[in-house]
Enzyme design. Structure first.
Site, PDB file in Angstrom:
ATOM      1  N   TYR A 190      18.913 -18.340  13.857  1.00  0.00           N
ATOM      2  CA  TYR A 190      18.882 -19.641  13.334  1.00  0.00           C
ATOM      3  C   TYR A 190      20.205 -20.052  12.724  1.00  0.00           C
ATOM      4  O   TYR A 190      20.660 -21.150  13.002  1.00  0.00           O
ATOM      5  CB  TYR A 190      17.993 -19.648  12.283  1.00  0.00           C
ATOM      6  N   TYR A 242      13.021 -35.759   7.904  1.00  0.00           N
ATOM      7  CA  TYR A 242      12.522 -34.992   6.768  1.00  0.00           C
ATOM      8  C   TYR A 242      11.351 -35.792   6.179  1.00  0.00           C
ATOM      9  O   TYR A 242      10.364 -36.478   6.878  1.00  0.00           O
ATOM     10  CB  TYR A 242      13.597 -34.607   5.513  1.00  0.00           C
ATOM     11  N   VAL A 293      21.900 -32.130   7.657  1.00  0.00           N
ATOM     12  CA  VAL A 293      22.297 -32.173   6.185  1.00  0.00           C
ATOM     13  C   VAL A 293      23.911 -31.842   6.554  1.00  0.00           C
ATOM     14  O   VAL A 293      24.577 -32.339   5.349  1.00  0.00           O
ATOM     15  CB  VAL A 293      21.947 -30.885   5.316  1.00  0.00           C
ATOM     16  N   LYS A 348      17.820 -28.743  16.037  1.00  0.00           N
ATOM     17  CA  LYS A 348      16.537 -28.244  16.255  1.00  0.00           C
ATOM     18  C   LYS A 348      15.748 -29.134  17.615  1.00  0.00           C
ATOM     19  O   LYS A 348      14.838 -28.811  18.072  1.00  0.00           O
ATOM     20  CB  LYS A 348      15.618 -28.774  14.901  1.00  0.00           C
ATOM     21  N   SER A 366      20.498 -29.412  11.336  1.00  0.00           N
ATOM     22  CA  SER A 366      18.999 -29.683  11.927  1.00  0.00           C
ATOM     23  C   SER A 366      19.118 -30.475  12.957  1.00  0.00           C
ATOM     24  O   SER A 366      18.138 -30.623  13.636  1.00  0.00           O
ATOM     25  CB  SER A 366      18.450 -30.076  10.930  1.00  0.00           C
TER      26      SER A 366
END
Length: 310
Positions: free
Chosen positions: A195, A246, A264, A73, A70
């Protein structure tokens, strides 16, 4: 903001942090829902700090590639925001979610508009929109990371991408649900392939600290060209601070006091605007998906240096 006297003081700070982490019993567990990540040793640790001029310092496993997940992103958000500007915010919000990063429930309440670009649903929207504008969102991301890090060998990890695809039913559900609201442009299988490739990028702490440098330079890339206006770079740093870890973003802001984004795979990037960027990696995660040792190391960094945005 307290400013350190000389850049060379970064090295002893990192060495002290590494010694403290080594004395602390390992805790947390690797991400076991992605089999390719589950075998990582949770005791591994690396940390790097990059200055705006490209000077980089590191300790531990700071040259060891790991799955960025992530963290990517942040870069797809920057690349899309550079192309379409504020129109992006009509399709994804900027608020903390307060729910797990792969929640379906929240999407229904909000008519297919994800809360922010860093939960999975929001990242899918950003990747979708970048893919529409470039024809290859994952390739655009990889090219950007190679250029900003100075490492032409960065690559997608095919094993990790395949592992995510084989266990990606929740992401597929998120994408189909948003498509039903007209918030996805591309065919869902195409989007998911992009993705999963995006998240599978393998990079080291050094690579990611350097690649994040444009946010410390207020939107300026490593070659001196401008990717983002100062205002849009500020927007990304703000969303990182409030949404980047998160549903633990409040605790991270309280402990660390920096814009950050976790993954993660065990990595976390962080930004001290105008001063430096950091990346820390340790695969042992807490129950919210953030690296236990990584958060602790960044907490110690801001405590020892006095550098934070507060």
């Amino acid at each position: 903001m307290a400013i350190m006297s000389t850049p060379t003081t970064f090295r002893p700070v990192l060495e002290r942090i590494a010694e403290e982490i080594e004395r602390t019993p390992g805790s947390g567990r690797p991400a076991d829902y992605i089999p390719a990540l589950a075998a990582r040793d949770p005791r591994r640790f690396g940390m790097a700090v990059a200055e705006p001029d490209g000077t980089v310092y590191g300790v531990g496993d700071w040259r060891e590639p790991f799955s960025a997940q992530s963290i990517t992103k942040v870069f797809t958000l920057a690349l899309d925001l550079a192309r379409e500007g504020d129109a992006l915010w009509e399709h994804v919000g900027r608020e903390p979610s307060g729910n797990p990063f792969n929640s379906l429930v929240q999407l229904e309440y909000e008519n297919g508009i994800p809360r922010n670009p860093f939960i999975n649903a929001g990242a899918l929207v950003v990747t979708d929109r970048l893919h529409t504008r470039t024809g290859d969102a994952a390739g655009e991301l990889l090219a950007f990371l190679r250029e900003e890090s100075g490492n032409p060998d960065l690559a997608h990890d095919a094993e990790v991408a395949a592992s995510e695809a084989a266990h990606g039913d929740r992401n597929a559900a998120l994408a189909h649900f948003m498509a039903s609201y007209g918030n996805i442009d591309n065919p869902v299988p195409v989007l998911l392939d992009q993705y999963f490739r995006q998240c599978s990028v393998a990079a080291s702490c050094a690579d990611l600290a350097l690649a994040t440098g444009f946010l410390a330079r207020h939107g300026i890339r490593a070659d001196g060209s401008r990717l983002l206006s100062r205002s849009r770079a500020k927007q990304i740093n703000a969303v990182m601070l409030t949404c980047g870890t998160y549903d633990a973003a409040g605790d991270f802001a309280h402990r660390v006091g920096l814009p950050g984004k976790s993954g993660v795979g065990g990595g976390i990037i962080a930004v001290v605007p105008g001063h430096c960027t950091l990346c820390v990696w340790s695969p042992g995660l807490d129950e919210r998906g953030n690296s236990v040792a990584g958060v602790a190391a960044l907490d110690r960094f801001t405590t020892l240096t006095g550098l934070s945005v507060f």
